[in-house]
Write an enzyme that holds these catalytic residues in place. Sequence first.
Site, PDB file in Angstrom:
ATOM      1  N   HIS A 186       6.141 -12.625  -4.234  1.00 44.14           N
ATOM      2  CA  HIS A 186       6.392 -11.706  -5.337  1.00 44.14           C
ATOM      3  C   HIS A 186       6.668 -12.438  -6.645  1.00 44.14           C
ATOM      4  O   HIS A 186       6.299 -11.940  -7.716  1.00 44.14           O
ATOM      5  CB  HIS A 186       7.568 -10.778  -5.019  1.00 44.14           C
ATOM      6  CG  HIS A 186       7.182  -9.581  -4.211  1.00 44.14           C
ATOM      7  ND1 HIS A 186       7.132  -9.601  -2.834  1.00 44.14           N
ATOM      8  CD2 HIS A 186       6.818  -8.324  -4.578  1.00 44.14           C
ATOM      9  CE1 HIS A 186       6.748  -8.403  -2.388  1.00 44.14           C
ATOM     10  NE2 HIS A 186       6.561  -7.613  -3.431  1.00 44.14           N
ATOM     11  N   ASN A 231       3.669  -0.359   0.088  1.00 48.45           N
ATOM     12  CA  ASN A 231       2.847  -1.572  -0.001  1.00 48.45           C
ATOM     13  C   ASN A 231       2.369  -1.982   1.403  1.00 48.45           C
ATOM     14  O   ASN A 231       2.600  -3.116   1.858  1.00 48.45           O
ATOM     15  CB  ASN A 231       3.625  -2.702  -0.668  1.00 48.45           C
ATOM     16  CG  ASN A 231       2.705  -3.690  -1.370  1.00 48.45           C
ATOM     17  OD1 ASN A 231       1.483  -3.628  -1.217  1.00 48.45           O
ATOM     18  ND2 ASN A 231       3.291  -4.619  -2.110  1.00 48.45           N
TER      19      ASN A 231
END
Length: 426
Positions: free
Chosen positions: A380, A349
């Site tokens: 998140h 990521n």
Amino acid sequence: MAAEPPPSFSYRTTGSTCLHPLSELLGIPLDQVNFVTCQLFALFAAFWFRSYLSPGKTSPDVRHVFATIFGIYFVIFCFGWYSVHLFVLVLMCYGIMVTASASNVHRYSFFVAMGYLTICHISRIYIFHYGILTTDFSGPLMIVTQKITTLAFQVHDGLGRKAEDLSTEQHRLAVKAKPSFLEYVSYLLNFMSVIAGPCNNFKEYIAFIEGRHIHMKLLEVNWKEEGFHSLPEPSPTRAVIHKLCMTLVSLLLFLTLTKTFPVTCLVDDWFVHKANFLTRLCYLYVVMQASKPKYYFAWTLADAVNNAAGFGFSGVDKNGNFCWDLLSNLNIWKIETATSFKMYLENWNIQTATWLKRVCYERVPWYPTVLTFILSALWHGVYPGYYFTFLTGILVTLAARTVHVLLLTRYQSPDHTIPANQTTSS
């Protein structure tokens, strides 16, 4: 009146249900079918966009409009009326962009975007119970949150800070004028990155729309020194084909491994109550490894979509080859062969890690590692597992850094000193 299809796991979605028969035929959840369909349409739209709406054939405004319209349509198709959350956040933050002072625009944008994202995380899981979905409106909302805050900080750097106070990268990416409404919504909602990202920089996106992106990158690497006698015109075709092959392999691996090692076994009565600890631990590890190709597939396909449109050129490598990895979100080989937690994080990521670095790690006055991991957990979502993961990640990172410094001190000769970046890197 036609009867509604019976509720099932594969039918759960917040978006269009027109592909439900295909979902039933393939045995794949409808939300995932919608996601892949939109990304494949985005890929074809990207080739069309590059060929028929190239900067030499049409104006930047037309390119902005088409990129935005396609993006809005894909979001609505995938997420239905829940996409309103995306549009509300974009409009609120554009209001902040045009009304707030340059010295405060980054603060207001950050707290509004992160606050709205957190509220949506809570509502979708604990109120509307959409936690079962693997793709829902929170995904695009997370990407838009990254872009909103990235642009706000870059406007602050360009208009609210002195040039001598900026780092080299902050100076390069600083935005010297507030964007127009069309530029703003195009940057946030364009079809190339609205569904799966990745986050990118406003100046680079505008340069792409205006046809300056590739030439700008070639000037940065000094193309004459790389052996070119005239300004080259790099084609993304080879990079796109390579990435599409990677997505196909990743998809096949994901479908094969998840069928062989189903995650549902983790909640099976025998597994929970009778399997010994070592068996449960090993199977959990295998299941988590089997889930990684899903991310390889989604992020590599998203990268290919951007490249197909002509966005993502990063320059020329040491062998004189053109590189299209500006927006790459992972390095699969380095992930699978990582020798440290830090190396793993640096290649997983990537664009989110870059965002965390630019809006938090490089800017907070104290405890940058701790605050960066906390921000990552908040971004998140609100599952407790995120906080356990990232808070323990703080301990692992600090411990690894301390051991690294101690080993350097022990085995390095007295004539050498420890480089500063080896004691401060995250």
